[in-house]
Design an enzyme around this catalytic site. Structure first.
Site, PDB file in Angstrom:
ATOM      1  N   SER A  78      36.321  39.536  36.083  1.00 13.51           N
ATOM      2  CA  SER A  78      36.837  40.884  35.977  1.00 13.51           C
ATOM      3  C   SER A  78      36.545  41.700  34.669  1.00 13.51           C
ATOM      4  O   SER A  78      36.101  40.979  33.564  1.00 13.51           O
ATOM      5  CB  SER A  78      38.495  40.725  35.861  1.00 13.51           C
ATOM      6  OG  SER A  78      39.208  41.693  35.493  1.00 13.51           O
ATOM      7  N   TYR A 107      45.849  37.504  32.176  1.00 14.08           N
ATOM      8  CA  TYR A 107      44.807  37.591  33.121  1.00 14.08           C
ATOM      9  C   TYR A 107      43.666  37.867  32.801  1.00 14.08           C
ATOM     10  O   TYR A 107      42.576  37.078  33.214  1.00 14.08           O
ATOM     11  CB  TYR A 107      45.184  38.843  34.099  1.00 14.08           C
ATOM     12  CG  TYR A 107      44.129  39.188  34.964  1.00 14.08           C
ATOM     13  CD1 TYR A 107      44.014  38.310  36.143  1.00 14.08           C
ATOM     14  CD2 TYR A 107      43.304  40.373  34.934  1.00 14.08           C
ATOM     15  CE1 TYR A 107      43.026  38.767  37.073  1.00 14.08           C
ATOM     16  CE2 TYR A 107      42.127  40.708  35.792  1.00 14.08           C
ATOM     17  CZ  TYR A 107      42.118  40.002  36.860  1.00 14.08           C
ATOM     18  OH  TYR A 107      41.221  40.266  37.891  1.00 14.08           O
ATOM     19  N   LYS A 148      40.367  34.940  33.136  1.00 15.13           N
ATOM     20  CA  LYS A 148      39.068  34.966  33.704  1.00 15.13           C
ATOM     21  C   LYS A 148      37.991  34.616  32.718  1.00 15.13           C
ATOM     22  O   LYS A 148      36.994  34.033  33.321  1.00 15.13           O
ATOM     23  CB  LYS A 148      39.076  36.646  34.230  1.00 15.13           C
ATOM     24  CG  LYS A 148      39.879  36.798  35.414  1.00 15.13           C
ATOM     25  CD  LYS A 148      39.248  36.284  36.573  1.00 15.13           C
ATOM     26  CE  LYS A 148      39.784  36.875  37.881  1.00 15.13           C
ATOM     27  NZ  LYS A 148      39.514  36.117  38.962  1.00 15.13           N
TER      28      LYS A 148
END
Length: 324
Positions: A117, A141, A145
């Site tokens: 991402s 998040y 990643k």
């Protein structure tokens, strides 16, 4: 021999599955259906319902389907919510990755295409993000990643894993009427739901340093993204060199205001967006270069903004018609 697509019942994963099938590559899907839909998986594709935290299930899946590579799409993808659920985010995105890599190593599965991402960059202080732009994730998040990429790097050194990670921003559109984005947090579903419920969509701020005052971002079509996953898998299968990471970026971006205008034109529903307050931390513009992916992974922006909106709207309407 087959490629395993984790999260293959989700919005992005299901498009990747179909892109692989179109290229004649056998696939297997594993998904816990926490956000995916079983009906997104073609009937003739083996579907394993379960979690990546179940190492025994992974081992059986690799053995039963002669898996030779993994496209890892599964994960907890809600950046904003991850701030309130950090432990869950790390379990789903980091512990699951470690479990998957362990099972791959023991099963002699040595190839992975990782769906990473652009959240790894945080708020970059540059108009055009490249793969070398400093990484400074601003949510659990984004951090998870980046840790996933580190795990791949370290496993390549330790066990000879062949891999690449693909970073991207906002994925939109649809490649088939029966596949759509059902996320409660993404822009297109939020706008379409508002219009179908008779509400006026809103924009968070219109006083940014951009041509129309609204934020500029990368928006890429999900079918274009899926093709580059296939290209990456083919290079890994062929023993061709790949970089550790690639950005799938537009190079120029579009504004939220442009999206709203295009949605109005495509749907035929006239509206003037409600202007709300800025969201904390939203930068004026974040756009990535896709030059390296264009060179190596057949990356291209094959769809215009109008086509992105029209395909997404068509799949949303099809779903609504099916529910009647």
């Amino acid at each position: 021999m087959a490629w395993l697509v984790t999260g293959g019942a989700g919005y992005i994963g299901s498009h990747i599955v179909r892109a692989f099938l179109k290229e004649g590559i056998e696939v297997v899907v594993i998904d816990d259906l926490s956000s995916g839909h079983a009906e997104f998986v073609p009937a003739d594709v083996p579907f394993v319902r379960g979690t990546l935290l179940d190492r025994d299930l992974l081992m059986r899946t690799f053995a039963e389907h002669t898996v030779t590579g993994v496209v890892h799409v599964a994960g907890y993808k809600y950046a904003g919510v991850s701030v309130q659920r950090p432990l869950h985010t790390y379990e789903q995105n980091v512990t699951a990755m470690a479990t998957l890599l362990s099972a791959m190593q023991e099963s002699d599965v040595g190839r992975m295409v990782f769906s990473s991402s652009a959240a790894v960059y945080g708020t970059p202080h540059t108009d055009l993000v490249t793969e070398d732009t400093p990484k400074s994730p601003e949510s659990p998040y984004g951090e998870s990643k980046l840790i996933g990429e580190w795990l791949l790097r370290d496993q390549a050194v330790a066990a000879g894993l062949h891999y690449t990670a693909l970073r991207y921003f906002n994925v939109v559109g649809s490649g088939a009427l029966d596949l759509r984005d059902t996320s409660p947090h993404n822009l297109f579903p939020l706008v379409f739901d508002a219009l179908m419920e008779g509400r006026t969509p809103s924009i968070n701020g219109d006083d940014y340093a951009t041509p129309d005052g609204t934020c500029v971002r990368d928006y890429i079509h999900v079918a274009d993204l899926a093709l580059s996953h296939v290209a990456a898998a083919r290079r890994l299968d062929g023993g061709e060199p790949v970089l550790p990471v690639y950005n799938l970026g537009s190079g120029d971006g579009v504004s939220v205001g442009q999206i709203m205008s295009t949605v109005s034109t495509v749907t035929g529903i006239a509206f003037t967006p409600v202007i709300g307050p800025r969201r904390t931390g939203d930068p004026d513009r974040i756009v990535a270069s896709g030059e390296l992916a264009a060179r190596d992974l057949d990356w291209a922006m094959r769809h215009s903004l109008e086509e992105m909106v029209a395909s997404a709207w068509g799949s949303r309407q099809a779903a609504s018609d099916a529910e009647k």
